[in-house]
Design a protein around this motif. Structure first.
Motif, mmCIF file in Angstrom:
data_model
loop_
_atom_site.group_PDB
_atom_site.id
_atom_site.type_symbol
_atom_site.label_atom_id
_atom_site.label_comp_id
_atom_site.label_asym_id
_atom_site.label_seq_id
_atom_site.Cartn_x
_atom_site.Cartn_y
_atom_site.Cartn_z
ATOM 1 N N THR A 118 0.838 -1.191 0.000
ATOM 2 C CA THR A 118 0.000 0.000 0.000
ATOM 3 C C THR A 118 0.875 1.244 0.000
ATOM 4 O O THR A 118 1.858 1.308 0.732
ATOM 5 C CB THR A 118 -0.887 0.049 1.270
ATOM 6 O OG1 THR A 118 -1.572 -1.197 1.392
ATOM 7 C CG2 THR A 118 -1.908 1.176 1.193
ATOM 8 N N TYR A 120 0.499 5.596 0.188
ATOM 9 C CA TYR A 120 -0.297 6.821 0.284
ATOM 10 C C TYR A 120 0.511 7.962 -0.313
ATOM 11 O O TYR A 120 1.687 8.130 0.029
ATOM 12 C CB TYR A 120 -0.633 7.128 1.744
ATOM 13 C CG TYR A 120 -1.571 6.103 2.360
ATOM 14 C CD1 TYR A 120 -2.944 6.146 2.091
ATOM 15 C CD2 TYR A 120 -1.083 5.083 3.167
ATOM 16 C CE1 TYR A 120 -3.802 5.191 2.634
ATOM 17 C CE2 TYR A 120 -1.930 4.127 3.708
ATOM 18 C CZ TYR A 120 -3.293 4.190 3.443
ATOM 19 O OH TYR A 120 -4.137 3.239 3.982
ATOM 20 N N GLU A 135 -5.495 10.981 -9.579
ATOM 21 C CA GLU A 135 -6.620 10.049 -9.406
ATOM 22 C C GLU A 135 -6.952 9.368 -10.728
ATOM 23 O O GLU A 135 -7.171 8.159 -10.782
ATOM 24 C CB GLU A 135 -7.846 10.791 -8.866
ATOM 25 C CG GLU A 135 -7.769 10.985 -7.350
ATOM 26 C CD GLU A 135 -8.859 11.890 -6.791
ATOM 27 O OE1 GLU A 135 -9.539 12.585 -7.602
ATOM 28 O OE2 GLU A 135 -9.007 11.921 -5.560
ATOM 29 N N MET A 159 -1.492 -1.233 -4.135
ATOM 30 C CA MET A 159 -2.547 -0.223 -4.223
ATOM 31 C C MET A 159 -1.974 1.159 -3.905
ATOM 32 O O MET A 159 -1.140 1.278 -3.007
ATOM 33 C CB MET A 159 -3.623 -0.497 -3.167
ATOM 34 C CG MET A 159 -4.344 -1.804 -3.350
ATOM 35 S SD MET A 159 -5.527 -1.672 -4.701
ATOM 36 C CE MET A 159 -6.871 -0.869 -3.855
ATOM 37 N N HIS A 161 -3.167 5.090 -2.810
ATOM 38 C CA HIS A 161 -4.246 5.980 -2.399
ATOM 39 C C HIS A 161 -3.728 7.398 -2.278
ATOM 40 O O HIS A 161 -2.572 7.600 -1.884
ATOM 41 C CB HIS A 161 -4.804 5.575 -1.032
ATOM 42 C CG HIS A 161 -5.328 4.189 -0.987
ATOM 43 N ND1 HIS A 161 -6.430 3.777 -1.689
ATOM 44 C CD2 HIS A 161 -4.873 3.096 -0.323
ATOM 45 C CE1 HIS A 161 -6.653 2.499 -1.455
ATOM 46 N NE2 HIS A 161 -5.708 2.057 -0.637
ATOM 47 N N HIS A 163 -3.938 10.940 -0.319
ATOM 48 C CA HIS A 163 -4.398 11.617 0.887
ATOM 49 C C HIS A 163 -4.205 13.101 0.661
ATOM 50 O O HIS A 163 -3.087 13.562 0.445
ATOM 51 C CB HIS A 163 -3.608 11.144 2.108
ATOM 52 C CG HIS A 163 -4.179 11.632 3.409
ATOM 53 N ND1 HIS A 163 -5.104 10.914 4.125
ATOM 54 C CD2 HIS A 163 -3.990 12.785 4.093
ATOM 55 C CE1 HIS A 163 -5.451 11.592 5.215
ATOM 56 N NE2 HIS A 163 -4.786 12.741 5.222
ATOM 57 N N ALA B 10 -14.128 6.852 1.444
ATOM 58 C CA ALA B 10 -12.829 7.361 1.882
ATOM 59 C C ALA B 10 -12.284 6.507 3.029
ATOM 60 O O ALA B 10 -11.096 6.162 3.051
ATOM 61 C CB ALA B 10 -12.949 8.824 2.313
ATOM 62 N N ARG B 13 -10.225 3.313 2.510
ATOM 63 C CA ARG B 13 -8.828 3.365 2.053
ATOM 64 C C ARG B 13 -7.812 3.194 3.185
ATOM 65 O O ARG B 13 -6.623 3.076 2.935
ATOM 66 C CB ARG B 13 -8.557 4.720 1.363
ATOM 67 C CG ARG B 13 -9.432 4.964 0.146
ATOM 68 C CD ARG B 13 -8.854 6.050 -0.724
ATOM 69 N NE ARG B 13 -8.850 7.356 -0.095
ATOM 70 C CZ ARG B 13 -9.770 8.299 -0.317
ATOM 71 N NH1 ARG B 13 -10.775 8.065 -1.130
ATOM 72 N NH2 ARG B 13 -9.685 9.469 0.271
ATOM 73 N N TYR B 14 -8.293 3.251 4.425
ATOM 74 C CA TYR B 14 -7.355 3.211 5.563
ATOM 75 C C TYR B 14 -7.699 2.067 6.505
ATOM 76 O O TYR B 14 -8.876 1.745 6.672
ATOM 77 C CB TYR B 14 -7.448 4.519 6.359
ATOM 78 C CG TYR B 14 -7.268 5.765 5.515
ATOM 79 C CD1 TYR B 14 -6.013 6.278 5.252
ATOM 80 C CD2 TYR B 14 -8.373 6.422 4.986
ATOM 81 C CE1 TYR B 14 -5.856 7.422 4.484
ATOM 82 C CE2 TYR B 14 -8.240 7.566 4.218
ATOM 83 C CZ TYR B 14 -6.972 8.068 3.974
ATOM 84 O OH TYR B 14 -6.826 9.197 3.217
#
Ligand code: NAI
Ligand code: FMN
Ligand code: SF4
Ligand code: FES
Lengths: 421, 151
Positions: A118, A120, A135, A159, A161, A163, B10, B13-14
């Motif tokens: 993962t 971020y 995105e 993945m 993501h 933030h 949202a 995602r965490y």
């Protein structure tokens, strides 16, 4: 002629789309990494390249990755520092807006190397276009098997993501960023433990700058010797320089590490505005001490700038000409740090409060004898005594301004006005 | 998607729902324009986290507004590169044209004027952000044209 690598796509029409990126050879590095290298071999390759962190501190990237414990158990995380708050800096924004897949490929190869599933990407909240492009690019990468479960037919799952930040410079400090990602107020943590050992949710976490990660696929494709062959051996590679301020051709330039600051400003960025003279240059964002015109021969790399009493930092090169009052400039910079101080430690919180007061009165022509000594005392109280590098950056910058442009400060106090007005 | 659904997406995602407070506040602010107490309560309730955690973030980060702001939020950068390229004069120009000081909102609720720290677009200094968009290489004439386009 130096051939741009990191910026090769940014002026290509639709450079942000997957099709354009693939047409230019994109994602071949990811395929190569997954197919031909073990994770450890990627770490070794990056170590050999001598890639150093482009976020500003210049820590060796491969070495940082090698501190991540090998043991399975806790998940590992990769965080991309795209907070880019350092005044004078805009390189990461341009990469994300115009070539987001370059970053995503860098993230995927780096995550594979450290064993993270993962990532971020912490993007400052103001960068709305960059966030949208990232995105969109993440979605496209997913649909085409570059992200997700078993990417490109390998056993590697990954993945990404986003933030979104919400407007606080301190979130760029990596441990404050981790606090922010955990849903807390962004205040730095004590190091050690370094994030590589205990970071996000107390798991091993690597934090790297956008530009650092963007270098990685090129190292995989072209080899570590290629990378090391550009610029000084101990501080090598292609480098993004952000030129702004009182200069003819502001903009983002990709050139070798170690190029002289003078060549950068005078040749590439076109020198000062018509009828003006360069007085000083800030080489690495406002945290970096100012360099007077006479010392512009210095090389733009981590070691040379440190030896010259400044730092490469974010390579935000701000050009200042002879129409500018250095007291005003120094005041504005300290006001910035004062505004962005997170308040956790006293030397920074209180020290900068005092420093702003003294500077403002000098600028207003109301300075008193002893004010310069007072400023020096305040710098001494701050430097080396703060929890994170924000306080240090503020103090170092002010010290350099006082050292190189003392006469301007003295003139304000003696004449009781700003000589530039 | 409803606000609740967006916040749930949202949160997915965490590994920890507390991490979703920032994205949730962004979503809520988009929906409501700003973040008054009851909205903060709702965010806390949807995420099932302590209310104080939500309040803490809403007041720490400058992009969250607990008070209403104008329909157009003019955020002029006055950090170093923009200052060196004339942002001060632009601030004065905006204050005179709009009849408000920085930090204020015009009586019709159309414009809020703020100065902000570096927007990370110094190559086009002086820069102003309005809503989601950046406007660079500004001078008084361009500012006037920009304001006109909003009216
Ligand atoms: N790009 C930007 O917008 C800004 C950049 N900066 C830069 O940030 C720099 C300071 O950053 P810091 O993170 O405080 O520097 P640092 O030297 O503490 O750390 C640099 C990196 O190396 C890692 N590291 C260092 N020693 C380690 C060890 N023994 N084991 C494992 N990892 C280790 C850290 O985790 C971090 O990722 C300044 O030099 C400044 O140039 C500052 C403000 C804004
Ligand atoms: C106050 C402060 C602000 C920082 N802001 C940023 C930033 O905006 N972007 C960034 O990449 N690094 C920033 N850093 C440096 C990070 O803490 C960290 O060293 C960096 O993200 C590591 O990545 P790198 O090794 O790839 O450079 C900041 C450091 C400090 C002390
Ligand atoms: S030095 Fe300043 S910004 Fe850093 S922890 Fe201390 S108060 Fe916060
Ligand atoms: S100083 Fe204004 S955008 Fe950077």
């Amino acid at each position: 002629m130096f051939e741009p690598v990191l910026l090769r796509n940014v002026d290509v029409p639709d450079g942000h789309l997957l099709s354009t990126y693939e047409a230019g050879g994109g994602y071949r590095a990811l395929r190569k990494a997954l197919g031909e290298y073990t994770p450890d071999e990627i770490v070794e390759l990056v170590k050999e390249s001598n890639l150093r962190g482009r976020g500003g501190a210049g820590f060796p990237t491969g070495m940082k990755w090698s501190f991540v414990p090998k043991a399975a158990g806790k998940p590992k995380y990769l965080c991309c520092n795209a907070d880019e708050g350092e005044p004078g800096t805009f390189k990461d924004r341009i990469i994300m807006e115009r070539d987001p897949h370059q970053l995503i490929e860098g993230l995927a190869v780096s995550a594979y190397a450290i064993g993270a599933e993962t990532a971020y990407v912490y993007i400052r909240g103001e960068y709305v276009t960059a966030i949208r492009r990232m995105e969109q690019a993440i979605a496209e990468a997913h649909e085409n098997g570059y992200l997700g479960i078993g990417i490109l037919g390998s056993g590697f799952n990954f993945m990404v993501h986003i933030h979104r930040g919400a407007g606080a410079y301190i979130c760029g400090e990596e441990t404050a960023m981790l606090e922010s990602l955990e849903g807390k107020r962004a205040q730095p943590r004590l190091k050690p433990p370094f994030p590589a050992v205990a970071g996000l949710y107390a798991s091993p976490t690597v934090i790297n700058n956008v530009e650092t990660l963007a270098c990685v696929p090129h190292i995989v494709m072209r080899g570590s010797a290629w990378f090391r062959g550009i610029g000084p051996d101990r501080s090598p590679g292609p480098k993004l320089y952000c030129l702004s301020g009182q200069v003819r051709k502001p903009g983002l330039y990709e050139l070798p590490m170690g190029i002289s600051l003078r060549e950068l400003v005078e040749e590439h960025a076109g020198g000062p505005l018509p009828g003006r003279k360069v007085k000083a240059v800030i080489p690495g964002g406002v945290s970096a001490p100012v360099i007077p015109e006479g010392e512009l021969e210095v090389g733009m790399d981590f070691d040379s700038l440190t030896a010259a009493g400044s730092m490469l930092g974010s390579a935000g090169v701000v050009v200042i000409d002879d129409s500018t009052c250095m007291v005003k400039l120094a005041t504005r910079i300290i006001e910035f740090f004062h505004h962005e101080s997170c308040g956790k430690c006293t030397p920074c919180r209180e020290g900068l409060d005092w420093t702003v007061k003294v500077l403002r009165r000098i600028e207003a022509g109301e300075g008193e004898t002893g004010d310069l000594e007072q400023l020096e005392m305040l710098c001494k109280g701050i430097f080396g005594n703060t929890f994170c590098a924000l306080g240090d950056g503020a103090a170092m910058g002010l010290r350099a301004a006082l050292k190189h442009f003392r006469a301007e400060f003295v003139a304000h106090i003696e004449e009781r006005r700003c000589p530039f007005h | 998607m409803t606000m609740r659904e967006e916040i749930e997406a949202a949160a997915a995602r965490y590994p920890d729902r507390r991490s979703a407070i920032m994205p949730a506040l962004m979503i809520a602010q988009k929906e409501h324009g700003h973040l008054p107490g009851p909205v903060l309560e709702e965010v806390a309730q949807i995420l099932g986290v302590e209310r104080v955690w939500v309040y803490e973030l809403a007041t720490f980060y400058t992009l969250f507004h607990t008070e209403p702001i104008g329909r157009f939020h003019l955020q002029l950068c006055d950090n170093v590169s923009c200052m060196l390229c004339g942002s001060e004069a632009l601030l004065t120009h905006l204050e005179t044209t709009l009849g408000i000081r920085k930090g204020e909102t015009t009586p019709d609720g159309a414009f809020t004027l703020s100065t902000v720290e570096c927007l990370g677009a110094c190559e086009m200094a002086p820069v102003m952000q309005v809503g989601d968009d950046y406007h660079g290489n500004l001078d008084a004439a361009r500012l006037d044209a920009l304001l006109e386009s909003f009216r």
